[in-house]
Design a protein around this motif. Sequence first.
Motif, PDB file in Angstrom:
ATOM      1  N   GLY A   1       4.510  12.059 -13.056  1.00  0.00           N
ATOM      2  CA  GLY A   1       3.630  11.610 -14.133  1.00  0.00           C
ATOM      3  C   GLY A   1       2.180  11.530 -13.678  1.00  0.00           C
ATOM      4  N   ALA A   2       1.316  12.303 -14.320  1.00  0.00           N
ATOM      5  CA  ALA A   2      -0.098  12.309 -13.944  1.00  0.00           C
ATOM      6  C   ALA A   2      -0.747  10.958 -14.206  1.00  0.00           C
ATOM      7  CB  ALA A   2      -0.842  13.402 -14.714  1.00  0.00           C
ATOM      8  N   ASN A   3      -0.278  10.246 -15.246  1.00  0.00           N
ATOM      9  CA  ASN A   3      -0.854   8.947 -15.582  1.00  0.00           C
ATOM     10  C   ASN A   3      -0.637   7.935 -14.471  1.00  0.00           C
ATOM     11  OD1 ASN A   3      -2.122   7.072 -17.433  1.00  0.00           O
ATOM     12  ND2 ASN A   3      -0.097   6.175 -17.701  1.00  0.00           N
ATOM     13  N   ILE A   4       0.577   7.932 -13.901  1.00  0.00           N
ATOM     14  CA  ILE A   4       0.878   7.005 -12.800  1.00  0.00           C
ATOM     15  C   ILE A   4       0.005   7.328 -11.590  1.00  0.00           C
ATOM     16  CG2 ILE A   4       2.661   6.284 -11.163  1.00  0.00           C
ATOM     17  CD1 ILE A   4       4.725   6.710 -13.345  1.00  0.00           C
ATOM     18  N   ALA A   5      -0.119   8.609 -11.275  1.00  0.00           N
ATOM     19  CA  ALA A   5      -0.940   9.015 -10.125  1.00  0.00           C
ATOM     20  C   ALA A   5      -2.400   8.655 -10.331  1.00  0.00           C
ATOM     21  CB  ALA A   5      -0.795  10.521  -9.894  1.00  0.00           C
ATOM     22  N   THR A   6      -2.891   8.805 -11.547  1.00  0.00           N
ATOM     23  CA  THR A   6      -4.289   8.456 -11.837  1.00  0.00           C
ATOM     24  C   THR A   6      -4.530   6.969 -11.656  1.00  0.00           C
ATOM     25  OG1 THR A   6      -4.478  10.280 -13.413  1.00  0.00           O
ATOM     26  CG2 THR A   6      -6.086   8.500 -13.603  1.00  0.00           C
ATOM     27  N   LYS A   7      -3.600   6.145 -12.140  1.00  0.00           N
ATOM     28  CA  LYS A   7      -3.736   4.692 -11.977  1.00  0.00           C
ATOM     29  C   LYS A   7      -3.722   4.307 -10.504  1.00  0.00           C
ATOM     30  CE  LYS A   7      -1.632   3.398 -16.418  1.00  0.00           C
ATOM     31  NZ  LYS A   7      -2.818   2.755 -16.975  1.00  0.00           N
ATOM     32  N   ALA A   8      -2.845   4.955  -9.732  1.00  0.00           N
ATOM     33  CA  ALA A   8      -2.777   4.658  -8.296  1.00  0.00           C
ATOM     34  C   ALA A   8      -4.085   5.039  -7.603  1.00  0.00           C
ATOM     35  CB  ALA A   8      -1.605   5.403  -7.667  1.00  0.00           C
ATOM     36  N   THR A   9      -4.652   6.171  -7.968  1.00  0.00           N
ATOM     37  CA  THR A   9      -5.930   6.608  -7.381  1.00  0.00           C
ATOM     38  C   THR A   9      -7.030   5.598  -7.670  1.00  0.00           C
ATOM     39  OG1 THR A   9      -5.315   8.940  -7.599  1.00  0.00           O
ATOM     40  CG2 THR A   9      -7.662   8.441  -7.368  1.00  0.00           C
ATOM     41  N   GLU A  10      -7.128   5.175  -8.920  1.00  0.00           N
ATOM     42  CA  GLU A  10      -8.156   4.205  -9.306  1.00  0.00           C
ATOM     43  C   GLU A  10      -7.964   2.881  -8.571  1.00  0.00           C
ATOM     44  OE1 GLU A  10      -7.699   3.957 -13.490  1.00  0.00           O
ATOM     45  OE2 GLU A  10      -8.779   5.825 -13.916  1.00  0.00           O
ATOM     46  N   ALA A  11      -6.706   2.445  -8.449  1.00  0.00           N
ATOM     47  CA  ALA A  11      -6.431   1.171  -7.780  1.00  0.00           C
ATOM     48  C   ALA A  11      -6.801   1.228  -6.300  1.00  0.00           C
ATOM     49  CB  ALA A  11      -4.962   0.809  -7.955  1.00  0.00           C
TER      50      ALA A  11
ATOM     51  N   LEU B   1       0.826  -1.205   0.000  1.00  0.00           N
ATOM     52  CA  LEU B   1       0.000   0.000   0.000  1.00  0.00           C
ATOM     53  C   LEU B   1       0.864   1.261   0.000  1.00  0.00           C
ATOM     54  CD1 LEU B   1      -2.957  -0.712   2.482  1.00  0.00           C
ATOM     55  CD2 LEU B   1      -3.088  -0.422   0.012  1.00  0.00           C
ATOM     56  N   GLN B   2       1.974   1.203   0.745  1.00  0.00           N
ATOM     57  CA  GLN B   2       2.869   2.358   0.786  1.00  0.00           C
ATOM     58  C   GLN B   2       3.432   2.663  -0.598  1.00  0.00           C
ATOM     59  OE1 GLN B   2       5.509   0.849   3.852  1.00  0.00           O
ATOM     60  NE2 GLN B   2       4.749   2.361   5.318  1.00  0.00           N
ATOM     61  N   ILE B   3       3.804   1.607  -1.332  1.00  0.00           N
ATOM     62  CA  ILE B   3       4.335   1.799  -2.678  1.00  0.00           C
ATOM     63  C   ILE B   3       3.290   2.469  -3.569  1.00  0.00           C
ATOM     64  CG2 ILE B   3       5.079   0.584  -4.765  1.00  0.00           C
ATOM     65  CD1 ILE B   3       6.452  -1.467  -2.993  1.00  0.00           C
ATOM     66  N   ILE B   4       2.045   2.005  -3.456  1.00  0.00           N
ATOM     67  CA  ILE B   4       0.983   2.551  -4.305  1.00  0.00           C
ATOM     68  C   ILE B   4       0.679   3.993  -3.921  1.00  0.00           C
ATOM     69  CG2 ILE B   4      -1.389   2.227  -5.099  1.00  0.00           C
ATOM     70  CD1 ILE B   4      -1.081  -0.736  -4.374  1.00  0.00           C
ATOM     71  N   VAL B   5       0.619   4.282  -2.617  1.00  0.00           N
ATOM     72  CA  VAL B   5       0.341   5.642  -2.155  1.00  0.00           C
ATOM     73  C   VAL B   5       1.435   6.599  -2.629  1.00  0.00           C
ATOM     74  CG1 VAL B   5       0.217   7.120  -0.114  1.00  0.00           C
ATOM     75  CG2 VAL B   5      -1.081   4.986  -0.190  1.00  0.00           C
ATOM     76  N   LYS B   6       2.693   6.149  -2.618  1.00  0.00           N
ATOM     77  CA  LYS B   6       3.793   7.009  -3.056  1.00  0.00           C
ATOM     78  C   LYS B   6       3.652   7.403  -4.524  1.00  0.00           C
ATOM     79  CE  LYS B   6       7.358   5.531   0.223  1.00  0.00           C
ATOM     80  NZ  LYS B   6       8.662   4.827   0.403  1.00  0.00           N
ATOM     81  N   GLN B   7       2.959   6.581  -5.283  1.00  0.00           N
ATOM     82  CA  GLN B   7       2.786   6.896  -6.702  1.00  0.00           C
ATOM     83  C   GLN B   7       1.910   8.147  -6.903  1.00  0.00           C
ATOM     84  OE1 GLN B   7       1.435   3.403  -8.786  1.00  0.00           O
ATOM     85  NE2 GLN B   7       3.107   2.147  -8.000  1.00  0.00           N
ATOM     86  N   LEU B   8       1.135   8.518  -5.886  1.00  0.00           N
ATOM     87  CA  LEU B   8       0.339   9.746  -5.987  1.00  0.00           C
ATOM     88  C   LEU B   8       1.223  10.987  -6.035  1.00  0.00           C
ATOM     89  CD1 LEU B   8      -2.464   8.963  -3.377  1.00  0.00           C
ATOM     90  CD2 LEU B   8      -2.646   8.827  -5.857  1.00  0.00           C
ATOM     91  N   SER B   9       2.467  10.842  -5.596  1.00  0.00           N
ATOM     92  CA  SER B   9       3.388  11.984  -5.575  1.00  0.00           C
ATOM     93  C   SER B   9       4.291  12.036  -6.797  1.00  0.00           C
ATOM     94  CB  SER B   9       4.260  11.921  -4.309  1.00  0.00           C
ATOM     95  OG  SER B   9       3.464  11.869  -3.149  1.00  0.00           O
ATOM     96  N   GLN B  10       4.118  11.101  -7.718  1.00  0.00           N
ATOM     97  CA  GLN B  10       4.959  11.062  -8.908  1.00  0.00           C
ATOM     98  C   GLN B  10       4.649  12.225  -9.846  1.00  0.00           C
ATOM     99  OE1 GLN B  10       7.506   8.872  -9.567  1.00  0.00           O
ATOM    100  NE2 GLN B  10       7.148   8.166  -7.468  1.00  0.00           N
TER     101      GLN B  10
END
Length: 522
Positions: free
Chosen positions: A134-144, A123-132
Amino acid sequence: YFLIHSLIILHTLTRPPETQSDPTITMSSSSDEKEIHDFLIKLSPEDSSSLDDLLASSTGSTELFTSLTPLLFQSDQCTIAQSILTSILQKKPSLLSIASSCIHGHMIKLSPEDAFVVPTPLLQIIVKQLSQNGANIATKATEALQHLCDIRPPLLVNVLSLLLPIPDDSTVMIRYYTLILQIVPHIHNIHIGDMNMDTLSLWKPFIDGVGDENDPLLQMSLLEILEVSNRDDLLRDWKELDPVLYNMVGVNVKVKTSMDTDMDVDMNMNDESNNIIIIDVNGPLHPFCAGAALRILAKRHINTPSPDTFVQILQSFSEKMSGEVEKIGFLDGISTYCQEKDGHLKSILGCERLLEEWLNLRRGQTKLKVVIINTVAKVISSAQIDTDTDTDELCMRLYESIGTVNDVGSMNHTTTEMIMEYAKSQIVEMRFGAYELLRAFAAHTKRGAHVLMRYGGFFEFLCNRSLEDVKEGKELKYDLVKAVWDSDVRGLLASDIVTVLEQVIEDGPYYVVKDVRDVALE
């Protein structure tokens, strides 16, 4: 062999120093390496000669992450799978996008019936993607994360805990709150099973951001995600937002305290339900956020016992507004307020000045006229035709007020005359708005279809399939035909008219009239 050996070395080198120096861990390192060795045999393509070769290829790295991802959610494999994932991303951070895509693709396919685990480190790895970046990576993390919280509610408190503290970076803050507003069940204390979370620390940065007049872009963004989240249930409980929102629409307030019990205030200006004392309505409108604030306040006021407070706010707003954005905010605010409660619509119908500002189609561009028509359609569509006679009468009065305000004749057909002109307009948006209002009037008032069918030329308009050539327009007009067909006016129509309407219904929205031509031969 080279691929496996490279990953084993990489995994060993990327362990925290304290772990490598622990004698207990060192003693079992050969066992760890064998476990990694056996594990990676399952993942390694036979033609890969080294880790670098594999990861240098987008196809090879995708294959690796696709094989690795399911194991991240298996209780007996998740620890080592996550360790290898972390090692790879530390070696080649550029692969985060591919890894994120594979993990996201797997997560959104999970269902409540599936057996899987989601360890906190993952979960920590996925949450950290919100700070990337790349907007695409953050969007995927939000949806997941949203999907995970939907199918595993106990994960909610864990996810929210990982989101704290909310970062100061405005872009990342917006991403965080976009997710939070989708997953929280309500504003205040959150209880999931035996877990409890006090949300004060969760919402304070949001309220501070909305009130930060030094960053109007952040204010606009936070209000926008509040609106697009479609969480009216949250808005109606969120009293802490009121002082900031009132200020944005030019209303000076103070939060009521025990010292204000005997305060000499005008009770008509006292919003008792929200624990707010309104001092006056003479303040300026926020240059960028006034419209959005008014729309949100309208939703906040839907369940208040007295309509007087918001009517005064609307009157003040209408006097101070300038420009299209604020006008649209006013139209959305007044229509939102009129939905769901008869008393609110009745109070607006009794205010000539507000009706003039709402329903005036004589001035303004086409866009504003379409918005006006659509807001009236929404209010009428919110009515339940079979439940309350008062509601029906109020909706009839609202429809008829369009004609009265715009001075287009007399009798009951004045509004219909105007809207029928719009229904035949060359401007697509005007036609669509007219179709929607006529449909709402026919479907959600007891006498609406009767009024329309008595209007000269309306029946011919319904049956003429050659007037509309846009797909969406054909669908909207067909919905209008169905609304008339489903109303009780059908029982009063002549049999030949019923037959024609029935044929139109049977033909469907996309029926094309055949063009039959005679060919002249010499």
